[in-house]
Design a protein around this motif. Structure first.
Motif, PDB file in Angstrom:
ATOM      1  N   MET A   1       4.170  39.986 -70.127  1.00 40.82           N
ATOM      2  CA  MET A   1       3.280  40.111 -71.289  1.00 40.82           C
ATOM      3  C   MET A   1       1.897  39.564 -70.948  1.00 40.82           C
ATOM      4  O   MET A   1       1.771  38.468 -70.407  1.00 40.82           O
ATOM      5  N   GLU A   2       0.908  40.338 -71.247  1.00 33.05           N
ATOM      6  CA  GLU A   2      -0.465  39.931 -70.907  1.00 33.05           C
ATOM      7  C   GLU A   2      -1.049  39.085 -72.037  1.00 33.05           C
ATOM      8  O   GLU A   2      -1.579  39.595 -73.001  1.00 33.05           O
ATOM      9  N   ASN A   3      -0.904  37.772 -71.867  1.00 38.20           N
ATOM     10  CA  ASN A   3      -1.376  36.894 -72.936  1.00 38.20           C
ATOM     11  C   ASN A   3      -2.622  36.111 -72.575  1.00 38.20           C
ATOM     12  O   ASN A   3      -3.205  35.437 -73.402  1.00 38.20           O
ATOM     13  N   THR A   4      -3.001  36.144 -71.307  1.00 35.34           N
ATOM     14  CA  THR A   4      -4.149  35.341 -70.885  1.00 35.34           C
ATOM     15  C   THR A   4      -5.443  36.026 -71.259  1.00 35.34           C
ATOM     16  O   THR A   4      -5.524  37.246 -71.306  1.00 35.34           O
ATOM     17  N   GLN A   5      -6.460  35.200 -71.514  1.00 36.46           N
ATOM     18  CA  GLN A   5      -7.769  35.773 -71.789  1.00 36.46           C
ATOM     19  C   GLN A   5      -8.329  36.244 -70.456  1.00 36.46           C
ATOM     20  O   GLN A   5      -8.164  35.568 -69.451  1.00 36.46           O
ATOM     21  N   ASN A   7     -11.086  36.707 -67.728  1.00 37.98           N
ATOM     22  CA  ASN A   7     -12.395  36.204 -67.368  1.00 37.98           C
ATOM     23  C   ASN A   7     -13.243  37.395 -66.944  1.00 37.98           C
ATOM     24  O   ASN A   7     -12.735  38.485 -66.740  1.00 37.98           O
ATOM     25  N   PRO A  11     -16.318  35.872 -61.346  1.00 39.00           N
ATOM     26  CA  PRO A  11     -15.686  34.590 -61.627  1.00 39.00           C
ATOM     27  C   PRO A  11     -16.624  33.397 -61.416  1.00 39.00           C
ATOM     28  O   PRO A  11     -16.560  32.422 -62.151  1.00 39.00           O
ATOM     29  N   ARG A  18     -18.741  28.183 -67.972  1.00 38.76           N
ATOM     30  CA  ARG A  18     -17.733  27.350 -68.649  1.00 38.76           C
ATOM     31  C   ARG A  18     -17.961  25.872 -68.390  1.00 38.76           C
ATOM     32  O   ARG A  18     -17.810  25.037 -69.270  1.00 38.76           O
ATOM     33  N   LYS A  82     -13.849  27.580 -82.656  1.00 33.56           N
ATOM     34  CA  LYS A  82     -13.286  28.768 -83.298  1.00 33.56           C
ATOM     35  C   LYS A  82     -11.759  28.728 -83.240  1.00 33.56           C
ATOM     36  O   LYS A  82     -11.178  28.097 -82.370  1.00 33.56           O
ATOM     37  N   GLY A  83     -11.114  29.455 -84.151  1.00 28.96           N
ATOM     38  CA  GLY A  83      -9.650  29.567 -84.107  1.00 28.96           C
ATOM     39  C   GLY A  83      -8.941  28.381 -84.712  1.00 28.96           C
ATOM     40  O   GLY A  83      -7.798  28.111 -84.391  1.00 28.96           O
ATOM     41  N   HIS A  84      -9.619  27.637 -85.604  1.00 31.59           N
ATOM     42  CA  HIS A  84      -8.981  26.494 -86.242  1.00 31.59           C
ATOM     43  C   HIS A  84      -8.857  26.674 -87.753  1.00 31.59           C
ATOM     44  O   HIS A  84      -8.786  25.700 -88.487  1.00 31.59           O
TER      45      HIS A  84
ATOM     46  N   MET B   1       1.152  37.889 -66.876  1.00 29.51           N
ATOM     47  CA  MET B   1       0.725  36.693 -66.121  1.00 29.51           C
ATOM     48  C   MET B   1       1.671  35.533 -66.450  1.00 29.51           C
ATOM     49  O   MET B   1       1.747  35.093 -67.586  1.00 29.51           O
ATOM     50  N   ALA B  10     -11.788  28.905 -60.623  1.00 32.78           N
ATOM     51  CA  ALA B  10     -12.465  30.110 -61.105  1.00 32.78           C
ATOM     52  C   ALA B  10     -11.567  30.967 -61.994  1.00 32.78           C
ATOM     53  O   ALA B  10     -12.052  31.628 -62.900  1.00 32.78           O
ATOM     54  N   ARG B  18      -4.383  27.476 -75.176  1.00 32.75           N
ATOM     55  CA  ARG B  18      -3.985  28.591 -76.030  1.00 32.75           C
ATOM     56  C   ARG B  18      -3.980  29.913 -75.279  1.00 32.75           C
ATOM     57  O   ARG B  18      -4.073  30.975 -75.885  1.00 32.75           O
ATOM     58  N   ALA B  19      -3.880  29.865 -73.954  1.00 30.09           N
ATOM     59  CA  ALA B  19      -3.953  31.092 -73.166  1.00 30.09           C
ATOM     60  C   ALA B  19      -2.634  31.860 -73.164  1.00 30.09           C
ATOM     61  O   ALA B  19      -2.623  33.069 -72.954  1.00 30.09           O
TER      62      ALA B  19
END
Lengths: 111, 209
Positions: A1-5, A7, A11, A18, A82-84, B1, B10, B18-19
């Protein structure tokens, strides 16, 4: 499952951005900490100093506590991010129930 | 992932806590728990305020006889500073610097332990010098329940953070443990939030009378 944000495609640039953002967050947290310590000192001095009346000190130090807790929640616990929204709903619901409980106990309980 | 995947500076996401779906659930569930904790502590505060200085006879110590500025001030500074050090730990977590995160968590634990030591000394002092015990008066019961409950939270927090540090010492940072560290640091800040009200409502207002 692709749950990561994801980038961005670059990079290195993403990392620099960041880093800068985290450093900026940290700056606000250090400022919040300095203010917290200052408010604590004010509260202790107000109580330690004999010149103020009881009727002034109690609401005054309660106000300082509320402001200080605001710093803790919004900066240290990241509620300013955000997100709170759901988080704020949980916390303020709890605070509302808590406030009513305290109001009840201090007004209708006597011994 | 996969959550156990190895990351580099990186590729580390900007909100590692929360990722993953598991991290998101932990985050939301933990804040719901904190909402419940707010109600729990509020009811203990309410009980304390209702029973403050309610003692059976004049030879019992009252709040203004017990509390002293220096001890309360020291405990407050220790706990407030530990809140900052745990923020530092999370700053390094977001920058994927595992060693620095562990170091700041250790400082947090040491400050928390010092706070707990002061509290044990304080309770011991009240019991032996003032005969102010859990069963001596309604005031005593309410005081030890509220402040002791907070102290127990500090003890649990110390155990929690230490366990996380030891368990993950060789693993390094992953998206599996980042939410765990983050949630433990939220808990630690919440302990501080409660202490702000305790030092104001119990100690400072107690000294004012």
């Amino acid at each position: 499952m692709e749950n990561t944000q994801s980038n961005s495609a670059n990079p290195r640039m993403d990392l620099n951005f960041r880093r800068k953002k985290n450093a900026e967050d940290m700056k606000f947290q250090v400022i919040a900490f300095a203010l917290t310590i200052f408010l604590t000192l004010v509260a202790f001095v107000a109580v330690g100093y004999d010149g103020f009346s009881h009727w002034f000190i109690v609401p005054f130090i309660l106000l300082l506590a509320v402001v200080q807790v605001g710093f803790q929640l919004y900066y240290f616990m990241h509620m300013s991010h955000k997100g709170h929204e759901a988080v704020a709903f949980f916390l303020y619901s709890g605070s509302l129930v808590g406030a009513i409980t305290i109001l009840t106990f201090v007004t209708i309980v006597w011994l | 992932m996969a959550a156990e995947q190895k990351y580099t500076e990186a590729t580390w996401p900007s909100s590692p806590e929360r990722a993953t779906l598991e991290g998101k659930n932990k985050f939301l569930g933990f804040w719901l728990f904190l909402g419940g904790e707010t109600v729990l502590f509020a009811s203990l505060f309410a009980t304390y305020l209702a029973l403050k200085d309610k003692v059976p006879s004049a030879d019992h110590a009252l709040a203004k006889d017990l509390f002293e500025i220096p001890l309360t001030f020291m405990a407050t500074m220790l706990l407030l500073t530990s809140s900052l050090t745990s923020v530092y730990a999370m700053y390094h977590m977001k920058n994927f610097d595992f060693k620095r995160m562990q170091a700041w968590l250790l400082v947090t634990v040491l400050l928390g332990a010092a706070f707990l030591g002061l509290e044990i000394y304080e309770f011991n002092h009240y019991v032996h010098e003032f005969k102010h015990t859990f069963t001596s008066s309604a005031f005593g019961s309410a005081f030890y329940t509220l402040v002791g409950f907070h102290g127990a939270h500090v003890a649990v927090g110390l155990g929690w953070i230490l366990t996380l540090m030891i368990r993950n010492a060789k693993r390094g940072l992953t998206l599996y443990n980042a939410p765990k560290f983050y949630v433990a640091s939220l808990y630690w800040h919440f302990i501080d939030v409660v202490w702000v009200f305790i030092f104001t409502v119990v100690y400072l207002m107690g000294m004012v009378g």
